[in-house]
Design an enzyme around this catalytic site. Structure first.
Site, short mmCIF file in Angstrom:
data_model
loop_
_atom_site.label_atom_id
_atom_site.label_comp_id
_atom_site.label_asym_id
_atom_site.label_seq_id
_atom_site.Cartn_x
_atom_site.Cartn_y
_atom_site.Cartn_z
N GLU A 167 0.81 -1.22 0.00
CA GLU A 167 0.00 0.00 0.00
C GLU A 167 0.85 1.27 0.00
O GLU A 167 0.51 2.26 0.64
CB GLU A 167 -0.96 0.00 1.20
N GLU A 216 -7.04 -7.30 -0.88
CA GLU A 216 -7.72 -7.06 0.39
C GLU A 216 -9.16 -6.62 0.15
O GLU A 216 -9.41 -5.48 -0.23
CB GLU A 216 -6.99 -6.01 1.24
#
EC number: 3.2.1.23
Length: 808
Positions: free
Chosen positions: A187, A259
């Site tokens: 991320e 995710e």
């Protein structure tokens, strides 16, 4: 995790995803990909994964969790690797117990599952300091997650260590092992967009990719949530609640969703978010409709933040996450079962989805039909993205009804095999079982011990001094939640003073001349308190904790202030009881016993009692009602921080949950929240492996704020009510779980509009025929299956849907 999931600093660790084969066993040795999917030994494959973090459960729990995940239709498990758990002190490593990551991977391999090794070092994950070992901050010149040798050297050393351990255990696909993908960084695109960091971030992220590929693991490397500045030798992926609209910026890369947030973490001061089952199924079905090939549930089992591992700010000890498997490993129904049905339908369409031609046809706004064709076969998806209206869609001469915010899947383009909004799986309401152990509560014999404050009230050995207010994490080296600041001044005046402290600490206790004069928790903006280290962001090694810099002032009644910030301050980290390891209950501890009463509401007090383990295999919890704030241990194992006195905010819209529309984990949305006006967490997980069978178990509490342990109880968590709804022609299956519990009664069998919710239904149109059928088939059984027929209907009933409720 996403930006909203973590509050303050960059996070560091290693994330691993484990993928189960769709057939028994694994044997993939060649892994590649194209624009449609991963290619394993020459075959395109759909991957359906779920996150299970090994340190948030125990080795004894792992096989059962993995087994349930596979039975739920997953062919993947994902986990981070937690750097600060594996290297808490520099060059001192821990790969034992619930940090035995190789054993965890072997359990996955034994279950016939593939693995994806996601190496950070950043994890976020609501984990203490984001998984980074605090000792990194002491390295001269270090800047986290930017191009600089101190950080890159540390990152490369840990990455190489994990890769070597996996290679030594033959875990990579080319070695006959389960790992088919690896990830570096995590991320990064969320946090490193500050203008002053752009060049350094660019150099760093490309260095990461080059370093990773030099590890020669023999499988592709991925970077999640890296939509900007993607290095050419890695694969980027999506994170979020919805990823159907996301595509990689390179057509050669398959559409992968690393995710899919099944719920949300919980803060001590907030209600609990519940992501509707229908919404998750809608998101997954849309993703595969729009050419998705790999998706992972974050979390599939959330588990528990044992010890001091909960990140910040405010993260509870429970990391339940509203996942398909609850904190204790029980099935969360209907989420688990409804998604299992979806997985089965998707896997049955694997070949046509990954090899077929496709065409999307819009039926006006917010309605799309996607048709896949391969040779003489076809498969269709129909989605209705309206959140306020149902629609009818005619496809090849047949009209199909779609509820709002739903997707229908037709494997043959004729018959609907699955609709995301129509749940046929039972709903289960878990309850705290009244057991013999709970009844022991009144017989608990408590002993207690005051925390020795003398070392912190005087300049004894172990203290050091500075003429400034120091940062807490560095000063304690993150080995304790507690840091003592002490200074002296000569007070010649009269009257009262107000102590003003500007701090990022979570709770403040003030002593004058050795006496506690006050304690305060402040959630407002005047004081920025946090429970643990930050765990999200870029250069978060610069974000302070504690009373760093101050100011600390004494303000008299006239408003005049004495600034103590630059006084000579004495420091000492931790508690005397921590240094003595009172929680291990070693001989020589001077516990004080009382036959009838013990001191209550006394801050800085240790309590001890013993109890017998509950019989059976049901999940065990300790109910800490009556206590205030502190830490709990069972047989020397830390259950984590407790704070049952902190009641979640009561707000409009709590308990209201309409699955339709975009889900947001925002309190302001006032949607799908539970637990308003209740303790943020009252029950604390005690894994069975922590308990002694047939011998006394020791519960030790450190109560920092003052509470009453007389109401503490040990309980078990079991199935209470089971409910289901179905139309004529459907079958209803009810089950009381896997621990031998049976259905004791049928409470409701309504063929109309049942009022209320599972556990408290009030049948609106009772059907004696249906009641008798379920009573005969189910009572006394662990599970039962009943076909819903026209005979169950009552004349005058408005709805054609049967609702049944039974008690376990």
């Amino acid at each position: 995790m996403a930006k909203a999931m973590c509050s303050l600093g960059a996070c560091l660790a290693v994330m691993l995803v484990v993928l189960a084969a769709a057939v028994a066993g694994v044997g993939c040795s060649i892994v590649s990909y194209d624009g449609r999917s991963l290619i394993l030994d020459g075959e395109r494959r759909i991957v359906i994964s779920g996150s299970i973090h090994y340190p948030r459960s125990t080795p004894e729990m792992w096989p059962d969790l993995i087994k349930k995940a596979k039975e739920g239709g997953l062919n993947a498990i994902e986990t981070y690797v937690f750097w600060n758990g594996h290297e808490p002190r520099r060059r001192e490593f821990n790969f034992e117990g619930n940090y035995d990551v190789v054993r965890f991977f072997k359990e996955i391999q034994n279950a016939g599952m593939y693995a994806i090794l996601r190496i950070g070092p950043y994890i976020c994950g609501e984990w203490n300091y984001g998984g980074l070992p605090v000792w990194l901050r002491d390295i001269p010149g270090i800047k986290f997650r930017l191009h600089n040798k101190p950080f890159e050297n540390g990152m490369e050393a840990f990455t190489t260590l994990i890769v070597k351990k996996m290679k030594d255990a033959n875990m990579f696909a080319g070695q006959g092992g389960p790992i088919i993908l690896a990830q570096i960084e995590n991320e990064y695109g969320y946090t490193m967009l500050q203008p002053e960091n752009i060049q350094s971030a660019h150099e760093y992220i490309h260095w990461c990719a080059d370093m990773a590929n030099k590890q020669n693991v023999g499988v592709p490397w991925i970077m999640c949530q890296q939509d900007n500045d993607v290095p050419p030798n890695v694969v980027n992926t999506c994170n979020g609640f919805y990823c159907h609209e996301w595509f990689s910026n390179r057509t050669s890369i398959p559409k992968m969703w690393t995710e899919n947030w099944t719920g949300w973490y919980r803060d001590w001061d907030q209600p609990e978010f519940r992501r509707p089952t229908e919404d998750i199924a809608f998101a997954v079905a849309m993703f595969f409709q729009m050419r998705g090939s790999l998706q992972n549930y974050y979390m599939y089992h959330g588990g528990t933040n044992f010890g001091r591992t909960a990140g910040g700010p405010y993260i509870t000890t429970s990391y339940d996450y509203d996942a398909p498997l609850d904190e204790y490993g029980n099935l969360r129904q209907p989420k688990y079962g409804h998604l299992k049905e979806l997985h089965s339908v998707l896997m049955s369409m694997e070949k046509i989805l990954l090899h077929g031609d496709y065409i999307d046809t819009n039926y006006g706004d917010n309605v799309t039909v996607t048709k896949y064709t391969l040779n003489a076969t076809s498969a269709c998806f129909i989605n209705n993205r309206f959140d306020d209206r149902d629609v009818n869609v005619t496809l090849d001469g047949t009209t199909h009804f779609l509820p709002a915010w739903s997707v229908s899947i037709l494997p043959n383009c004729k018959t609907v095999a699955f609709n995301s909004a129509k749940i046929k799986t039972q709903t289960t309401v878990m309850v705290n079982k009244t057991s013999m152990v709970e009844q022991q509560t009144e017989h608990f014999k408590w002993s207690w011990m005051p925390e020795n404050l003398r070392p912190f009230m005087t300049d004894e050995k172990g203290n050091f001094r500075k003429n400034e207010l120091l940062e807490q994490i560095v000063t304690t080296t993150d080995q304790s939640d507690y840091l003592w600041y002490r200074t002296s001044l000569e007070h010649k005046g009269e009257g009262s003073y107000v102590l003003y402290v500007n701090t990022t600490g979570h709770e403040l206790y003030a002593f004058v001349n050795g006496k506690l004069v006050g304690q305060q928790y402040s959630p407002n903006e005047n004081f920025t308190f946090q429970l643990k280290s930050p765990n999200y962001g870029g250069s978060f090694e610069l974000l302070p904790a504690g009373i760093v810099g101050g100011p600390v002032k004494l303000i008299d009644s006239s408003g005049s202030a004495i600034d103590l910030s630059n006084n000579s301050w004495s420091y000492k980290a931790g508690l005397a009881g921590e240094y003595r390891k009172i929680y291990l209950d070693k001989p020589g501890n001077k516990w004080r016993s009382h036959n009838s009463t013990i001191p209550i509401n006394r801050p800085f007090t240790w309590y001890k009692t013993t109890f017998q383990a509950p019989a059976g295999e049901d999940s065990v919890v300790v109910d800490l009602h009556g206590l205030n704030k502190g830490v709990a241990w069972v047989n020397g194992n830390s259950l984590g921080r407790y704070w049952p006195s902190y009641v979640a905010a009561d707000m409009p819209g709590c308990h209201h949950c309409d699955y339709r529309g975009v889900f947001k984990a925002e309190v302001e949305a006032q949607k799908c929240l539970t637990g308003c006006g209740e303790p943020s967490q009252q029950l604390y997980h005690v894994p069975r492996s922590f308990l002694n069978k047939g011998e006394p178990n020791t519960l030790i509490l450190f109560e920092e704020a003052g509470g009453d342990p007389s109401e503490v109880a040990v309980r078990t968590v079991v199935e209470g009510s089971v409910c289901a709804s179905a139309e004529v022609g459907d079958t209803v299956t009810l089950s009381c779980g896997a621990h031998g519990r049976t259905i004791s009664s049928v409470d409701v069998a309504s063929f109309g509009v049942a009022r209320g919710r599972c556990g408290s239904y009030d049948g609106g149109c009772e059907s004696k025929v249906a009641y008798d059928a379920f009573a005969a088939a189910c009572v006394g059984k662990e599970s039962c299956t009943v076909l819903v027929t026209d005979a169950f209907a009552n004349a005058g009933c408005v709805s054609g849907v049967l609702t049944v409720q039974a008690t376990c």
